[in-house]
Motif scaffolding. Structure first.
Motif, short mmCIF file in Angstrom:
data_model
loop_
_atom_site.label_atom_id
_atom_site.label_comp_id
_atom_site.label_asym_id
_atom_site.label_seq_id
_atom_site.Cartn_x
_atom_site.Cartn_y
_atom_site.Cartn_z
N MET A 34 4.08 -18.94 12.83
CA MET A 34 4.98 -17.80 12.58
C MET A 34 6.34 -18.26 12.07
O MET A 34 6.97 -17.58 11.26
N SER A 35 6.83 -19.42 12.56
CA SER A 35 8.12 -19.91 12.08
C SER A 35 8.02 -20.32 10.62
O SER A 35 8.95 -20.09 9.84
N ALA A 36 6.88 -20.91 10.23
CA ALA A 36 6.68 -21.28 8.82
C ALA A 36 6.64 -20.01 7.97
O ALA A 36 7.23 -19.96 6.88
N LEU A 37 5.98 -18.98 8.48
CA LEU A 37 5.90 -17.71 7.76
C LEU A 37 7.30 -17.09 7.63
O LEU A 37 7.66 -16.54 6.58
N ALA A 38 8.10 -17.21 8.69
CA ALA A 38 9.47 -16.68 8.66
C ALA A 38 10.26 -17.35 7.53
O ALA A 38 10.97 -16.70 6.77
N LEU A 39 10.11 -18.68 7.42
CA LEU A 39 10.84 -19.42 6.38
C LEU A 39 10.37 -19.00 4.99
O LEU A 39 11.18 -18.72 4.11
N ARG A 40 9.04 -18.94 4.84
CA ARG A 40 8.46 -18.61 3.52
C ARG A 40 8.89 -17.23 3.05
O ARG A 40 9.11 -17.01 1.87
N THR A 41 9.00 -16.29 3.98
CA THR A 41 9.27 -14.90 3.60
C THR A 41 10.73 -14.52 3.84
O THR A 41 11.10 -13.35 3.71
N GLY A 47 10.23 -14.46 16.68
CA GLY A 47 9.00 -15.02 17.23
C GLY A 47 9.29 -16.08 18.28
O GLY A 47 8.75 -16.04 19.38
N GLN A 48 10.15 -17.03 17.93
CA GLN A 48 10.34 -18.18 18.83
C GLN A 48 11.53 -17.97 19.75
O GLN A 48 12.57 -17.44 19.33
N GLY A 49 11.39 -18.39 21.00
CA GLY A 49 12.41 -18.13 22.01
C GLY A 49 13.51 -19.17 22.07
O GLY A 49 13.53 -19.99 22.98
N ALA A 360 7.35 -11.54 14.62
CA ALA A 360 7.13 -11.39 16.06
C ALA A 360 5.85 -12.15 16.39
O ALA A 360 5.21 -12.72 15.50
N VAL A 361 5.48 -12.20 17.67
CA VAL A 361 4.33 -13.00 18.08
C VAL A 361 3.31 -12.11 18.81
O VAL A 361 3.69 -11.34 19.69
#
Ligand SMILES: Cc1ncc(COP(=O)(O)O)c(C=O)c1O
Length: 400
Positions: A34-41, A47-49, A360-361
């Motif tokens: 999800m963090s990689a997706l956050a960066l890409r988009t 997502g991450q705490g 989000a997760v």
């Protein structure tokens, strides 16, 4: 990361065959995906705490000072004496629990290492570990690495309480450890006095070790109080209490954690820790020792600020039509996405960054009983107010 994930020329299937079977199925954590997706988009990452504001400057200064004064080589395996003394003072000050800093406390590389060392040290292959589901994801991995068998005790929405009959039924002659987490990630629930009393009774009756992850100990809201499991009758002598400076002082990247337990259990955890990392971040230890001694005003202001963020994000999420399951503690709020016409959290979370730029997760990945977690999604609120507001505005556009 530049290192290849498998030797050149090896197929994914071959690489999987070379990997020990006990690691099969662990895959990449949802946070990495999800963090990689956050960066890409270019999405807002709820997502991450981790907080997006650092902890007290005085604590940073203490770490810098420690580096300049030569605290840069291996510290003792069990941790710097002043940090062990500070942890003991913290347990006495907040909970009336007495621990001997020399024999009953070990410093670890975050709570993560304490959990791993405890499982490797206490679980024999084939032993059962009863743990609350949804789980914090490292529990599954380290129980697998120890050769243990996880036995989920499912928390159901909306209130995520323990079914005490299910707890009693989950314990078998092969159960070795109860692995708890309160305040609980991802649900935000805090164990009640009734639940903790029942857990203590079961643990004493079956002579179990209780490993309890209390990293969110200072993050409970409204009038909810965190009581360590070790304060319950018969528990101090069988409990490994784990916490960390990451969540309480907003230094999650420093990875300074600890475990408090009777000498025999601390010896077991330290034995495993020796060969995992040997020693932990030298200059950060005196700094976290200083943080643990901060005044009550620090802890009250920190809790109040996180509670205000919880309220802000809960209101925003409710406002866009999500059913909010209000947390009693932690950094996280859970929503039921059926209220906005979805029922698959994984699909929802994979498409959300593309639809409106928010990450989000999904709860589902933290369950063995995946159907229970399917409609639930976790959002972190440990972010600046303007970030939370921007996320809600994006959701309003994307879900509206
Ligand atoms: C329940 C729980 N335990 C442990 C950890 C990890 O703690 P640390 O960063 O100190 O290793 C986290 C971090 O998110 C957590 O949520």
């Amino acid at each position: 990361m530049t290192a290849p994930s498998r030797p050149a020329g090896t197929s994914a299937a071959e690489s999987r065959d070379r990997m020990a079977k006990r690691l099969h199925g662990l895959g990449t954590t949802i946070f990495a995906e999800m963090s990689a997706l956050a960066l890409r988009t270019e999405s807002i990452n709820l997502g991450q705490g981790f907080p997006d504001t650092d902890g007290p400057a005085s604590v940073v200064d203490a770490a810098v000072q420690a580096m300049h004064s030569g605290r840069n080589q291996y510290p003792p395996t069990v941790g710097a004496p002043e940090l062990r003394t500070a942890v003991a003072a913290h347990q006495r000050r907040f909970y009336g629990l007495e621990y001997d800093p020399d024999t009953e406390i070990v410093v670890t590389t975050g709570a993560t290492e304490a959990i791993a060392a405890a499982m490797l040290a206490l679980v024999e292959p084939g032993d059962e570990v009863v743990m609350l589901e949804p789980y914090y994801d490292s529990y599954v991995a380290v129980v697998a690495m120890a050769g243990g068998v996880r036995v989920p005790l499912t928390l159901h929405a909306p209130d995520f309480r323990i079914d005490l009959d299910a707890l009693r039924a989950a314990v078998t002659p092969r159960t070795r450890v109860l692995l708890l987490n309160s305040p609980h990630n991802p649900t935000g629930t805090v164990l009640t006095h009734e639940e903790q009393t029942a857990i203590a009774e079961v643990a004493v009756e079956h002579d179990l070790v209780v490993v309890t992850d209390e990293v969110y100990e200072h993050l409970t809201y409204d009038d909810v109080v965190h009581r360590p499991m070790a304060t319950y009758p018969g528990m101090r002598e069988r409990t490994v209490t784990i916490s960390s400076g990451g969540k309480s002082f907003s230094f999650t990247g420093w990875k300074i954690g600890w475990a408090c337990a009777p000498p025999e259990l601390v010896r077991a955890v330290s034995t495993a820790k020796q060969f995992l990392t040997f020693a932990t971040g030298a200059p950060f230890q005196p700094a976290i020792a200083q943080a643990l001694a901060l005044g009550d005003d620090y802890f009250a202001a920190f809790r109040a600020s996180m509670q205000a963020k919880r309220d802000r994000l809960c209101e925003g999420l409710a406002d866009v039509g999500l059913e909010v399951l209000r947390p009693q503690g932690t950094y996280f709020v859970t929503t039921d996405i059926r209220s906005v016409g979805h029922d698959d959290g994984v699909e929802f979370c994979r498409s959300l960054p593309h639809r409106c730029g928010v990450v989000a997760v999904p709860h589902e990945v933290f369950y063995d009983h995946v159907e229970v977690g399917r409609p639930l999604v976790r959002w972190a609120f440990c972010k600046r107010d303007e970030v939370l507001d921007d996320a809600v505005a994006r959701l309003r556009r994307g879900l509206g």
